[in-house]
Write an enzyme that holds these catalytic residues in place. Structure first.
Site, short mmCIF file in Angstrom:
data_model
loop_
_atom_site.label_atom_id
_atom_site.label_comp_id
_atom_site.label_asym_id
_atom_site.label_seq_id
_atom_site.Cartn_x
_atom_site.Cartn_y
_atom_site.Cartn_z
CE LYS A 169 54.71 11.55 -0.94
NZ LYS A 169 55.01 10.34 -0.15
NE ARG A 194 66.86 22.62 22.54
CZ ARG A 194 65.62 23.11 22.65
NH1 ARG A 194 65.42 24.25 23.27
NH2 ARG A 194 64.61 22.45 22.12
CD GLU A 234 70.44 25.75 23.98
OE1 GLU A 234 69.67 26.07 23.06
OE2 GLU A 234 70.09 25.07 24.97
CG PHE A 235 70.09 26.65 17.01
CD1 PHE A 235 70.78 25.47 16.82
CD2 PHE A 235 68.73 26.65 16.76
CE1 PHE A 235 70.14 24.30 16.39
CE2 PHE A 235 68.07 25.52 16.33
CZ PHE A 235 68.78 24.33 16.16
CG HIS A 279 52.97 19.13 -0.39
ND1 HIS A 279 54.34 19.16 -0.43
CD2 HIS A 279 52.64 18.80 0.89
CE1 HIS A 279 54.82 18.87 0.77
NE2 HIS A 279 53.81 18.66 1.58
CG HIS A 301 57.67 15.16 1.71
ND1 HIS A 301 57.13 16.20 2.42
CD2 HIS A 301 56.68 14.23 1.60
CE1 HIS A 301 55.89 15.92 2.73
NE2 HIS A 301 55.58 14.73 2.25
CE LYS A 317 55.15 20.78 3.79
NZ LYS A 317 54.34 21.30 4.90
CG ASP A 361 50.78 21.81 6.50
OD1 ASP A 361 52.00 21.96 6.63
OD2 ASP A 361 50.19 20.75 6.79
CD GLU A 373 47.40 14.76 6.18
OE1 GLU A 373 48.31 14.14 6.74
OE2 GLU A 373 47.21 15.98 6.31
#
Length: 513
Positions: free
Chosen positions: A209, A68, A110-111, A267, A205, A175, A262, A243
């Site tokens: 790794k 945008r 815009e989409f 993962h 992702h 994701k 999440d 984390e």
């Protein structure tokens, strides 16, 4: 000396004669939707530069941003340059940048604007003519799932999803793949109504790794591990992603999603599948996926979720020398939120190889430190030869695959203490990627983006894997929905007491990473 033959396995940006195994992508254009977001700025755009700097992108490569912002091509190039300067892994190379910037374009729109997609089509057509990109387009949807239907429909209506004259069109999805099984199926139906299944690349992702990929090499390239990789010798497996930070600026996204959706759904269940799967016929995508799907289909939760799951929210307190706010006190967070920031589950894989072996998965924010690892803990050896005084701090053997931040593999075993008498204690053998190899590990997104451009899908889960993962998680989420506010845990700790209860019921303890 015979002359060096220049081929797809020779990097033209390296000294003549230096060869490598990586393949170079062919002529293509990569279109980024959501290009101004944090993911693009910190990971995706630097990964593009790093691929170019490593000589893995075709000189004909084109990069098109869609957003945008009221930018022209030069403003977008300046945005990319700033991102690369701050976040690129490889050193700055002006020659590489000068080549890359000639293929950078930006579409402002815009989409829901068909005219913007007409401009996108015209821009891609010009890149085909000017740079020889041959109609090969990959679309990276780094956008909320609610926008997928709109964008994919616009791509179809504008003719940008249809392959012509041997070209290819691919779509990359970040994701989360839905928020439950039903939404994942709807999302899949939307995307597959426009693109064929083998042209859809779902990004996780973690699968890019190096240490995750090394798990396959560790298991199947060595004869010492696989004979022990079963219920006869393995006591249990712990998979941890911890984390030490809070939700920060992600409060708006995180509230209502939580740690399990999440991290565990994608993962950690992917790491479980790679750890528990049978040896594939080959590393082709279909063979790898088939073995992972068998594992996910064999996962069971147990009858009493109050005993096989745990969840928590971090409270306020001191961590790392500073006072941090509780989860429900973060900016933009509802003070009534019941979203978990810590989740732990006990699973079993009901196959002949793993019957009776528990898999403990845990993830959380504001924990003791940042670490992701897979710990395979073996059964105790018979102890009739050694008295308790001779077994000094002797625990079970363990093989630990460290995914981040200190990538490597550690093997813990018992060894005699030097001196008179027979005393045994734990020692470790450690392989660190930084010490064992001179090459630096590429970022996960480098590998994954390159694989998309090459059309190589082994590291990308297909919709069957996604749906099987939601089948595992949905009953847990439904149970938690009726349990009120999660248990509070102290920042800097390793989670709520209910997580300790979960594993202590089996007579085991969580590792201290």
């Amino acid at each position: 000396m015979a002359p060096v033959e220049i081929s797809a396995t020779t990097n033209p940006l390296r000294p003549t004669g230096e060869r490598r195994l990586e393949r170079i992508s062919g002529p293509s254009n990569l279109v980024f939707f959501g290009v101004t977001g944090d993911l693009s700025r910190k990971k995706l755009l630097p990964a593009i530069y790093d691929l170019a700097n490593r000589g893995l992108l075709s000189p004909s490569f084109g990069l098109v941003g869609f957003g945008r912002r009221d930018w022209d091509d030069a403003a977008f190039a300046e945005f990319i340059l700033e991102s690369v300067r701050k976040h690129a892994r490889t050193e700055w190379n002006q020659e590489v940048w000068d080549q890359l910037v000639t293929g950078i374009r930006f579409i402002s729109g815009e989409f829901n604007d068909p005219d913007a997609f007409v401009r996108l089509r015209e821009t891609l057509t010009r890149l085909d003519l000017e740079r020889g990109t041959r109609g090969n387009y990959a679309y990276y949807l780094s956008i909320p799932p609610r926008s997928f239907a709109e964008v994919t429909d616009q791509l179809r209506s504008s003719g940008l999803a249809e392959c012509q004259d041997g070209s290819w069109r691919r779509v990359i999805i970040e994701k989360p793949f839905g928020h439950d099984l039903e939404s994942a199926r709807k999302l899949n139906d939307i995307v597959e109504s426009v693109f064929p299944s083998d042209s859809i690349f779902r990004i996780d992702h973690y699968l890019g790794k190096e240490t995750v990929q090394n798990l396959l090499a560790l298991r199947f390239a060595n004869s010492m591990f696989e004979p022990l990789w079963n219920a006869n010798y393995v006591d249990h497996v712990q998979i941890t992603m911890a984390e030490d930070i809070g939700v920060g600026g992600r409060a708006g996204y995180y509230d209502g999603v939580g740690a399990a959706r999440d991290v565990i759904q994608n993962h950690l269940l992917q790491l479980l599948a790679l750890t528990a799967m049978e040896e594939p016929i080959s590393f082709d995508a279909d063979h790898l996926r088939a073995e992972k799907e068998k594992v996910l289909a064999a996962v069971s939760l147990g009858d009493d979720l109050s005993k096989t799951t745990a969840r928590g929210q971090y409270g306020s307190g001191w961590q790392g020398g500073q006072f941090v706010r509780a989860f429900r006190e973060e900016d933009g967070m509802s003070p009534e939120s019941t979203t978990e920031t810590y989740a732990a589950v006990r699973l079993e894989v009901n196959t002949r190889r793993w019957m009776g072996v528990p898999f403990y998965l845990r993830t959380g924010k504001r924990l003791g430190r940042r670490v992701t690892e897979i710990a395979v803990t073996f059964k105790h050896a018979p102890e009739y030869l050694f008295s308790p005084t001779e077994r000094v701090s002797l625990g079970p053997n363990a093989l630990v695959i460290r995914v981040q931040p200190d990538e490597g593999v550690t093997l813990r075993f018992g060894s005699k203490v030097p001196g008179v008498g027979m005393r045994v204690r734990d020692v470790t053998m450690d392989m660190g990627y930084g010490h064992a190899f001179t090459e630096s590990s590429p970022e996960a997104y480098e590998r994954l983006i390159l694989d998309v451009l090459l059309g190589e899908p082994p590291l990308f889960p297909r919709h069957e894997e996604v749906e099987l993962s939601w089948r595992i998680l949905d009953p847990i989420e439904e149970y938690w929905a009726g349990q009120g506010v999660p248990e509070t845990y102290q920042p800097g700790s390793w989670g709520p007491s209910s997580a300790d209860d979960l594993i202590h019921r089996d007579g085991r303890s969580w590792r201290s990473p």
